[in-house]
Each structure stands twice: as structure tokens, then as C-alpha cells.
Design a protein around this motif. Structure first.
Motif, PDB file in Angstrom:
ATOM      1  N   HIS A 113      88.402 -26.306  19.545  1.00 57.30           N
ATOM      2  CA  HIS A 113      87.606 -27.439  19.066  1.00 57.30           C
ATOM      3  C   HIS A 113      86.192 -26.973  18.728  1.00 57.30           C
ATOM      4  O   HIS A 113      85.645 -26.081  19.364  1.00 57.30           O
ATOM      5  CB  HIS A 113      87.534 -28.531  20.127  1.00 57.30           C
ATOM      6  CG  HIS A 113      88.839 -29.225  20.371  1.00 57.30           C
ATOM      7  ND1 HIS A 113      89.168 -30.426  19.794  1.00 57.30           N
ATOM      8  CD2 HIS A 113      89.905 -28.872  21.131  1.00 57.30           C
ATOM      9  CE1 HIS A 113      90.368 -30.793  20.182  1.00 57.30           C
ATOM     10  NE2 HIS A 113      90.839 -29.855  21.000  1.00 57.30           N
ATOM     11  N   TYR A 115      82.798 -28.625  18.876  1.00 58.34           N
ATOM     12  CA  TYR A 115      82.197 -29.841  19.423  1.00 58.34           C
ATOM     13  C   TYR A 115      80.806 -30.078  18.856  1.00 58.34           C
ATOM     14  O   TYR A 115      79.923 -29.265  19.003  1.00 58.34           O
ATOM     15  CB  TYR A 115      82.111 -29.745  20.946  1.00 58.34           C
ATOM     16  CG  TYR A 115      83.455 -29.653  21.618  1.00 58.34           C
ATOM     17  CD1 TYR A 115      84.244 -30.787  21.780  1.00 58.34           C
ATOM     18  CD2 TYR A 115      83.945 -28.440  22.072  1.00 58.34           C
ATOM     19  CE1 TYR A 115      85.482 -30.718  22.402  1.00 58.34           C
ATOM     20  CE2 TYR A 115      85.185 -28.352  22.691  1.00 58.34           C
ATOM     21  CZ  TYR A 115      85.946 -29.504  22.860  1.00 58.34           C
ATOM     22  OH  TYR A 115      87.164 -29.423  23.463  1.00 58.34           O
ATOM     23  N   ASP A 119      84.655 -33.871  15.409  1.00 52.63           N
ATOM     24  CA  ASP A 119      85.636 -33.188  16.249  1.00 52.63           C
ATOM     25  C   ASP A 119      86.637 -32.469  15.347  1.00 52.63           C
ATOM     26  O   ASP A 119      87.776 -32.912  15.172  1.00 52.63           O
ATOM     27  CB  ASP A 119      86.358 -34.184  17.150  1.00 52.63           C
ATOM     28  CG  ASP A 119      87.347 -33.496  18.085  1.00 52.63           C
ATOM     29  OD1 ASP A 119      87.205 -32.267  18.273  1.00 52.63           O
ATOM     30  OD2 ASP A 119      88.252 -34.174  18.608  1.00 52.63           O
TER      31      ASP A 119
END
Length: 263
Positions: A113, A115, A119
Motif C-alpha cells: 500500500h 499510504y 490508498d
């Protein structure tokens, strides 16, 4: 004003600690700013140097076009929502596609991911060459859970007609589901192995980073069944619980001796 104080330093150290930002402003003006102002000033300085999220997305098509121009034969696949909203992009360099023909029948896939405001995820597939070195195969940036698209393009443009590929992953639900349903992939139980990296991390979380964890790694890395059995008995003497936990897993999916030569 704060951003201009930090500008040249952020270019060298993008992840500069907030405390350092506050200290620099204090040295310049003799004033102590709050952590929030330090954070906002650092972010503004970062955007002045590297651009904003929005400008990065606007630059992405040009960047991908430059990759294709500099690497003829590179495969790129886009998906835009409503014809203009970014959702997914896949790319595989031509040398990677050609080189996979000389790699082992093993592909590792994983995602991470990113962040921040959005997302989004970075997906990657790598192989292993005859020298045991990692060989990058394909990449994707995805705004949604799109393992299906990634695996489809990977099969179409990189794997092509090659058979008997062993896939290593963290067994994410999206990966398992798509390997069961997509054309050209077999159900995971057929040849899908646990990534030793993820197995070790899960084992360490449950049993700690001590003697038991080291024994587990020694068991998984054995190339001979006799030595594997000896190591397992030693592990059993140290921790019956850890032994039972490992034996619940299919042996051929996490040990080198039983993986059919795909190590």
C-alpha cells in the motif's frame, strides 16, 4: 515561509523528522513553531520540489510513454474509469518478457500500500534466474483491488504459453480467488506455494523471534527429506505447539525438499 527554510534540506532528505524541521525554523527566526506547522511546512516544501499527488497522476501517462519510447516492445495496459479517472496501469519491459524464458518456473507476486491521500497499491511480479538472482517481470499501480487484472496481464504478456509455473505469494484472498476463477490459472492447491518470507513472519508473530523461529527456518530450508525429518523432531522437542502448527500446512508448499524441484 517555513517551506522555504526547509526547501534545500527536504530535497536531500525527503523524510526529515518534524523535530528537525522545527529546529531549523528556530535557528533561522528564533521562533518555535508547532508540530502541525512543521508538518505542513515540510509537506509544502516536498510538493514544491517533487510535485503534488494530482500533478503526479497527470504526469503518469507521459512517464509511461517515455518508458515505452526508451524501451521498445514494452507492454503497457491502462484502465480508466469514465474514460478519464485513473484506476489501473500495468507494464512489463521487453527485456523482462524475453528474459523470463530463461528463468526458473517460479514467479513471486506481492503488493504494498502507498499510504497518503489516496490508498493506491503497487503490485509486482519477479522471477528467479539460473544464478538464483531476482529477475523483475512486471509492475502495476492500482487504485482498487485488481489482482485479477494483474494476473490476467501477467499471464497474457509475460508467462504466455509456458506451463507448470509455481507461484509464491502471501495467499491473499484476492490472489487465491482469481487463481481459481481466471482462465489459464490453476487452483492454488495444485502448485501455489507459501512465500517463506510471509510464513516466517506469521510464525514469528505466533511463536516469537527465538530458538523456535530459527529452527523453523532451518526446517523449511532443508533440501533432503532425512535432514528435514531430523530437524522437525528437534523442533518438536522444543515446542510441540509449533510442530503441530507447521504440520497442519501442506509440506510440499513450504519446504524445499518437497517442492518438486522448483526451489
Amino acid at each position: 515561509m517555513i517551506a522555504h527554510v526547509l526547501l534545500k534540506h527536504i530535497e536531500e532528505t525527503p523524510r526529515m523528522p518534524i523535530k528537525t524541521c522545527i529546529s531549523m525554523v528556530h535557528s533561522k527566526y528564533g521562533k518555535i513553531i508547532s508540530k502541525r506547522k512543521g508538518f505542513l511546512g515540510r509537506r509544502r516544501a516536498f510538493e514544491m520540489i517533487f510535485g503534488t499527488w494530482e500533478s503526479s497522476f497527470r504526469a503518469l501517462p507521459g512517464y509511461i510513454a517515455a518508458l515505452k519510447h526508451a524501451n521498445p516492445g514494452t507492454v503497457v495496459q491502462w484502465r480508466l474509469l469514465e474514460g478519464r479517472i485513473f484506476d489501473f496501469v500495468f507494464w512489463a519491459f521487453k527485456p523482462s518478457i524475453d528474459g523470463f524464458a530463461h528463468c526458473r518456473n517460479v514467479i513471486s507476486i506481492d503488493g504494498t500500500h502507498v499510504y497518503d491521500r489516496y490508498d493506491i497499491k503497487l503490485l509486482i511480479a519477479v522471477g528467479m534466474d539460473a544464478n538464483g538472482s531476482i529477475f523483475p517481470l512486471a509492475f502495476a499501480i492500482a487504485a482498487n483491488e485488481t489482482w485479477g487484472m494483474f494476473l490476467t496481464h501477467l499471464k497474457t504478456h509475460v508467462i504466455k504459453g509456458r506451463q507448470g509455473i509455481c507461484v509464491l505469494s502471501d495467499r491473499h484472498k484476492g490472489i487465491l480467488h482469481n487463481m481459481c476463477t481466471l482462465e489459464g490459472w490453476q487452483p492454488p492447491h495444485a502448485y501455489h506455494r507459501y512465500s517463506l518470507k510471509h510464513l516466517k513472519a506469521n510464525f514469528q508473530t505466533k511463536f516469537g523471534n527465538g530458538t523456535v523461529n530459527k529452527l523453523m527456518w532451518g526446517v523449511a530450508m532443508q533440501h533432503q527429506q532425512r535432514k528435514w525429518a531430523t530437524k522437525m523432531e528437534l523442533l518438536r522437542e522444543v515446542s510441540e505447539e509449533a510442530y503441530v502448527w507447521l504440520m497442519k500446512l501442506e509440506v510440499e508448499k513450504w519446504t524445499l525438499y518437497a517442492n518438486g524441484g522448483r526451489r
